[in-house]
Design a protein around this motif. Structure first.
Motif, PDB file in Angstrom:
ATOM      1  N   LEU A   1       0.876  -1.191   0.000  1.00 32.54           N
ATOM      2  CA  LEU A   1       0.000   0.000   0.000  1.00 32.54           C
ATOM      3  C   LEU A   1       0.906   1.232   0.000  1.00 32.54           C
ATOM      4  O   LEU A   1       1.314   1.731   1.051  1.00 32.54           O
ATOM      5  N   LEU A   2       1.236   1.661  -1.207  1.00 29.81           N
ATOM      6  CA  LEU A   2       2.305   2.652  -1.388  1.00 29.81           C
ATOM      7  C   LEU A   2       2.051   3.955  -0.656  1.00 29.81           C
ATOM      8  O   LEU A   2       2.974   4.596  -0.165  1.00 29.81           O
ATOM      9  N   ASN A   3       0.799   4.388  -0.589  1.00 28.41           N
ATOM     10  CA  ASN A   3       0.529   5.689   0.048  1.00 28.41           C
ATOM     11  C   ASN A   3       0.005   5.542   1.476  1.00 28.41           C
ATOM     12  O   ASN A   3      -0.687   6.413   1.984  1.00 28.41           O
ATOM     13  N   SER A   4       0.393   4.451   2.131  1.00 29.23           N
ATOM     14  CA  SER A   4       0.098   4.341   3.558  1.00 29.23           C
ATOM     15  C   SER A   4       1.092   5.210   4.327  1.00 29.23           C
ATOM     16  O   SER A   4       2.222   5.422   3.887  1.00 29.23           O
TER      17      SER A   4
ATOM     18  N   MET B   1       2.640  -6.025  -6.962  1.00 24.41           N
ATOM     19  CA  MET B   1       1.648  -4.993  -7.297  1.00 24.41           C
ATOM     20  C   MET B   1       1.759  -3.796  -6.343  1.00 24.41           C
ATOM     21  O   MET B   1       1.816  -3.963  -5.126  1.00 24.41           O
ATOM     22  N   GLY B   2       1.798  -2.612  -6.926  1.00 25.11           N
ATOM     23  CA  GLY B   2       1.695  -1.395  -6.127  1.00 25.11           C
ATOM     24  C   GLY B   2       0.210  -1.084  -5.948  1.00 25.11           C
ATOM     25  O   GLY B   2      -0.571  -1.194  -6.899  1.00 25.11           O
TER      26      GLY B   2
ATOM     27  N   ALA C   1       2.751   9.862 -10.244  1.00 23.29           N
ATOM     28  CA  ALA C   1       4.086   9.864  -9.624  1.00 23.29           C
ATOM     29  C   ALA C   1       4.322   8.561  -8.859  1.00 23.29           C
ATOM     30  O   ALA C   1       5.381   7.934  -8.972  1.00 23.29           O
ATOM     31  N   TYR C   2       3.313   8.127  -8.103  1.00 19.03           N
ATOM     32  CA  TYR C   2       3.431   6.841  -7.396  1.00 19.03           C
ATOM     33  C   TYR C   2       3.547   5.678  -8.383  1.00 19.03           C
ATOM     34  O   TYR C   2       4.283   4.716  -8.152  1.00 19.03           O
ATOM     35  N   ALA C   3       2.795   5.772  -9.471  1.00 17.76           N
ATOM     36  CA  ALA C   3       2.810   4.683 -10.458  1.00 17.76           C
ATOM     37  C   ALA C   3       4.189   4.544 -11.100  1.00 17.76           C
ATOM     38  O   ALA C   3       4.692   3.432 -11.290  1.00 17.76           O
ATOM     39  N   ILE C   4       4.806   5.687 -11.392  1.00 19.50           N
ATOM     40  CA  ILE C   4       6.159   5.648 -11.981  1.00 19.50           C
ATOM     41  C   ILE C   4       7.142   5.056 -10.964  1.00 19.50           C
ATOM     42  O   ILE C   4       7.962   4.200 -11.278  1.00 19.50           O
TER      43      ILE C   4
ATOM     44  N   LYS D   1       4.921  -5.005 -11.099  1.00 21.13           N
ATOM     45  CA  LYS D   1       4.407  -5.269 -12.447  1.00 21.13           C
ATOM     46  C   LYS D   1       3.012  -4.704 -12.667  1.00 21.13           C
ATOM     47  O   LYS D   1       2.635  -4.378 -13.782  1.00 21.13           O
ATOM     48  N   LEU D   2       2.249  -4.647 -11.581  1.00 19.63           N
ATOM     49  CA  LEU D   2       0.880  -4.160 -11.683  1.00 19.63           C
ATOM     50  C   LEU D   2       0.710  -2.947 -10.778  1.00 19.63           C
ATOM     51  O   LEU D   2       1.404  -2.827  -9.753  1.00 19.63           O
ATOM     52  N   LEU D   3      -0.208  -2.082 -11.152  1.00 19.12           N
ATOM     53  CA  LEU D   3      -0.522  -0.918 -10.322  1.00 19.12           C
ATOM     54  C   LEU D   3      -2.033  -0.867 -10.158  1.00 19.12           C
ATOM     55  O   LEU D   3      -2.768  -0.828 -11.148  1.00 19.12           O
ATOM     56  N   TYR D   4      -2.477  -0.910  -8.897  1.00 18.42           N
ATOM     57  CA  TYR D   4      -3.912  -0.973  -8.610  1.00 18.42           C
ATOM     58  C   TYR D   4      -4.381   0.376  -8.074  1.00 18.42           C
ATOM     59  O   TYR D   4      -3.880   0.852  -7.057  1.00 18.42           O
ATOM     60  N   LEU D   5      -5.320   1.005  -8.770  1.00 14.41           N
ATOM     61  CA  LEU D   5      -5.946   2.246  -8.300  1.00 14.41           C
ATOM     62  C   LEU D   5      -7.255   1.871  -7.613  1.00 14.41           C
ATOM     63  O   LEU D   5      -8.172   1.368  -8.265  1.00 14.41           O
ATOM     64  N   GLU D   6      -7.321   2.130  -6.331  1.00 19.28           N
ATOM     65  CA  GLU D   6      -8.450   1.674  -5.503  1.00 19.28           C
ATOM     66  C   GLU D   6      -9.235   2.871  -4.956  1.00 19.28           C
ATOM     67  O   GLU D   6      -8.673   3.732  -4.285  1.00 19.28           O
TER      68      GLU D   6
END
Ligand code: 1GP
Length: 247
Positions: free
Chosen positions: A95-98, A125-126, A155-158, A166-171
């Protein structure tokens, strides 16, 4: 079955729909019935997870699904209890933006040895939680990405791609009243080569078409199967929406 290959091969043909089931919401036999309906409506795989998970219920549900359903069963863990040997793969996610390191690398470190021992395929997965964020935003101590700030998501995805995810999940959060804004999906898709997954608040064929047209490769729906009296038709509506999209 290698699930990452399945995803990449399927994407050469069409964008993917995944049905999310929470093992706490129904008994394993009911989960099998729902999953079978979803598959006949055109879903490409089943994700299994929730914000709170009982390992015994998860195991029973994953086992029943694996024995009775032909699409991949992918774990979507809400915590270290979200691991089962019966699944085909696990989204190994951060959870990148925790604002709490437990959800970025802590739970991952605690879960990794058992996952390795079980030999489950991991798919890195991010995971980014966007307003309103729902239960996962609260539980995951997320510093929610504002809906009007697509560049922050990009920016987080990059960064996630640079870190090898490999994957980026927008929740948007399960049950969100609006799905992820199209501008944000476009911005993330333009910025990276990652496979983009979008979930939260997708309810209609039109929603699905818009999200897919904005650039999502994989769309996840959960709540809709809980609310629908005809699961097959509802999933078909979403899948038709996804397949109609041109991006
Ligand atoms: C939750 O994004 C998923 O992680 C699904 O959301 O329940 O709103 O479909 P919904």
């Amino acid at each position: 079955m290698n699930v990452e290959n399945y995803i990449r091969q399927t994407l050469k043909d069409h964008k993917i729909h995944l049905t999310l089931l929470d093992p706490e919401e129904q008994r394993p036999e009911e989960a099998v019935l729902i999953a079978k309906e979803a598959v006949s409506g055109g879903t490409d795989g089943i994700m299994l997870g929730g914000s709170t998970t009982d390992s015994a219920e998860l195991d029973a549900t994953a086992k029943a699904l694996k024995e009775n359903v032909d699409v991949p069963i992918i774990l979507f863990p809400g915590n270290i209890s979200g691991v089962s040997q019966y699944a085909d793969a696990i989204f190994f996610m951060s959870l990148l933006n925790s604002s709490n390191p437990y959800w970025i690398t802590g739970a991952q470190a605690l879960g990794a040895p058992i996952i390795k021992k079980m030999g489950i395929e991991t798919i890195s997965m991010g995971y980014l939680v966007v307003e309103p964020g729902g239960t996962v935003g609260w539980v995951g101590d997320a510093k929610l990405i504002p809906r009007i700030k697509p560049d922050l998501a990009a920016a987080y995805a990059i960064a996630a791609e640079f870190m090898g995810m490999k994957l980026l999940y927008l929740e948007a959060g399960s049950g969100a009243n609006q799905h992820i804004p199209e501008k944000m999906i476009q911005s993330v898709k333009k910025s990276t080569g990652s496979i983009v997954i979008v979930g939260g608040g997708i309810r209609t064929g039109e929603d699905a078409a818009n999200v897919a047209a904005a650039g999502a490769d994989i769309l996840v729906t959960g709540t809709i199967v809980e609310k629908s009296s005809n699961i097959k038709d509802k999933i078909k509506e979403l899948v038709d929406g996804i397949r109609s999209a041109k991006d």
